[in-house]
Design an enzyme around this catalytic site. Structure first.
Site, PDB file in Angstrom:
ATOM      1  N   GLU A 214      21.329  -4.293   0.352  1.00 28.03           N
ATOM      2  CA  GLU A 214      22.138  -5.638   1.476  1.00 28.03           C
ATOM      3  C   GLU A 214      20.717  -6.761   2.100  1.00 28.03           C
ATOM      4  OE1 GLU A 214      24.420  -5.151   4.497  1.00 28.03           O
ATOM      5  OE2 GLU A 214      26.525  -4.600   2.543  1.00 28.03           O
ATOM      6  N   HIS A 256      27.368  -5.464   7.915  1.00 24.24           N
ATOM      7  CA  HIS A 256      26.552  -4.450   8.355  1.00 24.24           C
ATOM      8  C   HIS A 256      25.764  -4.878   9.056  1.00 24.24           C
ATOM      9  CE1 HIS A 256      28.067  -2.450   4.660  1.00 24.24           C
ATOM     10  NE2 HIS A 256      28.468  -2.123   5.216  1.00 24.24           N
TER      11      HIS A 256
END
Lengths: 311, 393
Positions: A214, A256
């Site tokens: 990510e 996240h």
């Protein structure tokens, strides 16, 4: 074979009597993983769904000397104490499912674990699965047999859901997984991408690794440096999600906790560094598995295995 | 959570770190600035590069400071709202240093960064020394760290120790002081304070409630962004997360589940030329009520032309429970625009059945998909359905 787990893995679940804890115990047992007992402070001596419960890990270890892994499913304010208890009891592999654990507590636990030579996975990790062998945590959920089958592709992901999604792509491509590790989405990780890659490098079953990464944070850069240094030599493909976040202000968190928008850490920045280091980069998630498939000599073998295993 | 400079300086001061004497002025008080002599006026905005963005003014008189304050309070600073201005004494520095303490991914714990010069851009200049700290007792500096810091400037080790104490006790993710002024007598003064607190430690910091709501960029929250923040508050704060909502400019409402899936699908929307009306993600098996409250807020935005409810293959988030919350909101709003759902995981059959029944009783245009349809294809279908939907009346 796989990594970290084998048929002798014997698990204690800390927080076993809570709602989530019970589901975790059931999920591991359903996949043939031995869960010998649970720990919940104050509930020692009771039995929960056929599981003997102890008040602390030391007592659990006294009753079950073969215990060698712990899964932690306690609320965030109790996570540090639970992890330290497992470390002090000498449990060598601790998988922490607890989400939203304070960074200060996580850092303290990592330092203590390092002193004792103990591995922590997580926090905020759904754990690890070695198809056909067992799972520590709940990866795969109830669909585990539809998604996972023994094979030669290692899977690493910062996202729990994407661990399944990526493993499912592997399965749909006619391949199987040697193991899948959810390293967790926080900024501080007990087991990083690089640590997981070292395990896959040493695993003879693993022919290639696919990674879901990510934007934000520095973990994906560790992959690049490991590959550059020649410490990971197998085919590896990475997708870095979150290209859309380039339009967001610095400091924004998308998804996240560790996925914080920063200059120099965008999806494109990471893809560039990875690509320059010899890592295959899939621009779109759906292309990730296909980008390594031609490099897997056992692809046919995996398909064969998947066909005959029926799981 | 990022702190404004004045909040950060108050925090540092409470750990014995010297900061310039200053006054915080808000709109009603701006006319009352009476500093007698040179001062520095600083717009309180959560932005890096405030100097470059015109948020800092060195003033020769109170009149100049009043003018600068009025300019920011009325017109903002580089497109950001400014609610307060800090007016500080001007510090005669003989030298400027850089120092920061942060939780570092590579070190898996706290590191101290120290630079022998301060100023903008220093943190990425390569001129900064990096010292990993002992995560168990970060303020107990090793002998070599102590020597290294004393070599930067005499007394700097003690200053850094106070900084690390503040970092540790306050559960900060990062504290950066850039620059630290060194005075003629060797004293250190924090001329700036950039502090980010670890929100996951909020349960042991009731004092943080005083900081109030804010975004990471300092842009004001929209009413929906503000409303969503109460969802993860209260006694069940740690049971799943459903309080993430960022308003965006597009017309596709999204209810994603899973941090990773949410960003992959956001990328796919862009690939298909669709624009999200919001970025929203729930995860960690939140209860029905939390998801319902979130869905209500997502669906309340005007101008929507499509809804995408999507996620990966869940591990332990209960599809029936979470979809029940979305169904509650759909029953109330009965959206006329197309809805595409893509999801799998625990109790998916029951969850999909809830959705199907909801679509039937409300006459919704809804397409349901499990894991056999990729996220990319689900987005492709929404694109097609929206093309035939046309524009809202």
């Amino acid at each position: 074979m796989g990594i970290l787990l084998d048929k002798a893995t014997d698990v204690v679940v800390q927080g076993a009597t809570g709602k989530e804890g019970k589901r975790v115990v059931a999920a591991m047992r359903a996949y043939g993983t031995r869960v010998s007992c649970g720990v919940t402070p104050g509930k020692g001596g009771t039995v929960s769904d056929d599981l003997p419960v102890f008040s602390d890990v030391r007592a659990a270890c006294a009753a079950f000397p073969a215990l060698n892994a712990s899964v932690i499913v306690v609320p965030p304010f109790a996570a540090k104490e639970a992890i330290l208890e497992a470390i002090e009891a000498g449990i060598p592999l601790i998988s922490v499912m607890t989400e939203r654990m304070p960074m200060r507590d996580a850092a303290y636990c990592f330092a203590t674990a390092k002193e004792h030579g103990i591995r922590i996975i997580g926090p905020a990790s759904l754990g690890i699965i070695v198809p056909g062998v067992g799972r520590l945590g709940v990866i795969g959920g109830p669909l585990v047999d539809e998604i996972f089958t023994p094979g030669s592709v290692g899977v690493i992901s910062r996202s729990g859901g994407m661990t399944n999604e990526l493993s499912w792509s592997v399965r749909q491509a006619g391949l199987g997984q040697s193991a899948a590790v959810h390293v967790g989405g926080d900024s501080l990780l007990g087991t990083s991408y690089a640590d997981a890659l070292r395990l896959f490098e040493a695993d003879p079953e693993t022919e290639a690794v696919v990674v879901y990464g990510e934007q934000g944070g520095a973990c994906e850069f560790e992959i690049a440096s490991l590959v550059r240094k020649g410490q990971f030599t197998k085919p590896i493909a990475v997708h870095v999600g979150g290209d859309f976040a380039k339009a967001l202000p610095e400091g924004a968190v998308v998804g996240h906790a560790g996925a914080i928008v920063r200059r120099g850490q965008s999806a494109a920045d990471k893809a560039k560094v990875l690509s320059e280091s010899g890592v295959l980069v899939a621009e779109r998630f759906d292309d990730l598995v296909q980008s390594v498939k031609p490099l897997i000599s056992h692809a046919h073998h995996d398909t064969h295995l998947a066909h005959h295993q029926g799981r | 959570m990022n702190l404004y400079e004045h909040e950060g300086k108050d925090l540092l001061a409470s750990f014995g770190i010297r900061v310039p004497k200053g006054t915080l002025v808000r709109r009603a008080e701006a006319d009352a600035i009476v500093n007698d002599g040179p001062c520095v006026a600083k717009a309180q905005a959560l932005a890096s590069d405030r100097a470059k963005r015109g948020g800092i003014a060195v003033c020769a008189s109170a009149a100049e400071a009043r003018a600068a304050a009025a300019r920011w309070l009325d017109g903002g600073m580089d497109c950001l709202d400014v609610d307060a201005v800090l007016i500080e004494e001007k510090i005669p520095a003989v030298r400027e240093l850089y120092v920061a303490c942060l939780q570092d991914t590579g070190a898996r714990g706290p590191v101290l960064l120290a630079g022998t010069v301060g100023g903008s851009g220093i943190e990425s200049s390569g001129q900064v020394l990096r010292f990993p700290l002992d995560a168990k007792v970060p303020a107990a500096f090793s002998a070599s760290l102590h020597r290294g810091l004393e070599a930067v400037a005499p007394g700097f080790a003690a200053f850094c120790r106070s900084l690390v104490e503040a970092f540790q006790t306050s559960d900060a993710r990062q504290i950066e002081i850039n620059p630290v002024a060194v005075l003629t007598d060797g004293a250190f003064v924090a001329l700036d304070a950039k502090i980010a607190l670890d929100v996951d430690a909020a349960f042991r910091h009731p004092e943080w409630e005083a900081y109030g709501q804010r975004t990471e960029s300092g842009k004001a929250l929209t009413p929906r962004e503000l409303a969503v923040r109460s969802i993860d508050a209260g006694a069940r704060w740690y049971q799943g997360t459903a309080g993430k909502y960022r308003e965006m400019d597009g017309d596709v409402a999204v209810l994603f589940s899973g941090g990773g899936a949410s960003i992959v699908i956001m990328d796919e929307l862009a690939h298909h030329g669709l624009a999200a009306a919001n970025y929203t993600e729930y995860s960690g098996n939140p209860p029905r009520e939390k998801v319902r409250d979130l869905a209500r807020i997502v669906l309340s935005k005007p101008g929507l032309r499509g809804l995408l409810i999507a996620g990966g293959v869940a591990n332990f988030t209960d599809i029936k429970e979470t979809f029940a919350g979305i169904v509650d909101a759909l029953d109330e709003t009965q959206p006329p625009y197309p809805i595409v759902i893509r999801r799998a995981g625990p109790n998916e059959k029951e969850g999909m059945e809830l959705m199907r029944a909801c679509a039937e009783r409300n006459g919704l245009r809804m397409a349901l998909h499990g894991k056999e349809t990729t996220m990319r294809d689900a987005v492709g279908q929404l694109e097609k359905m929206m093309q035939s939907y046309g524009h809202p009346a």
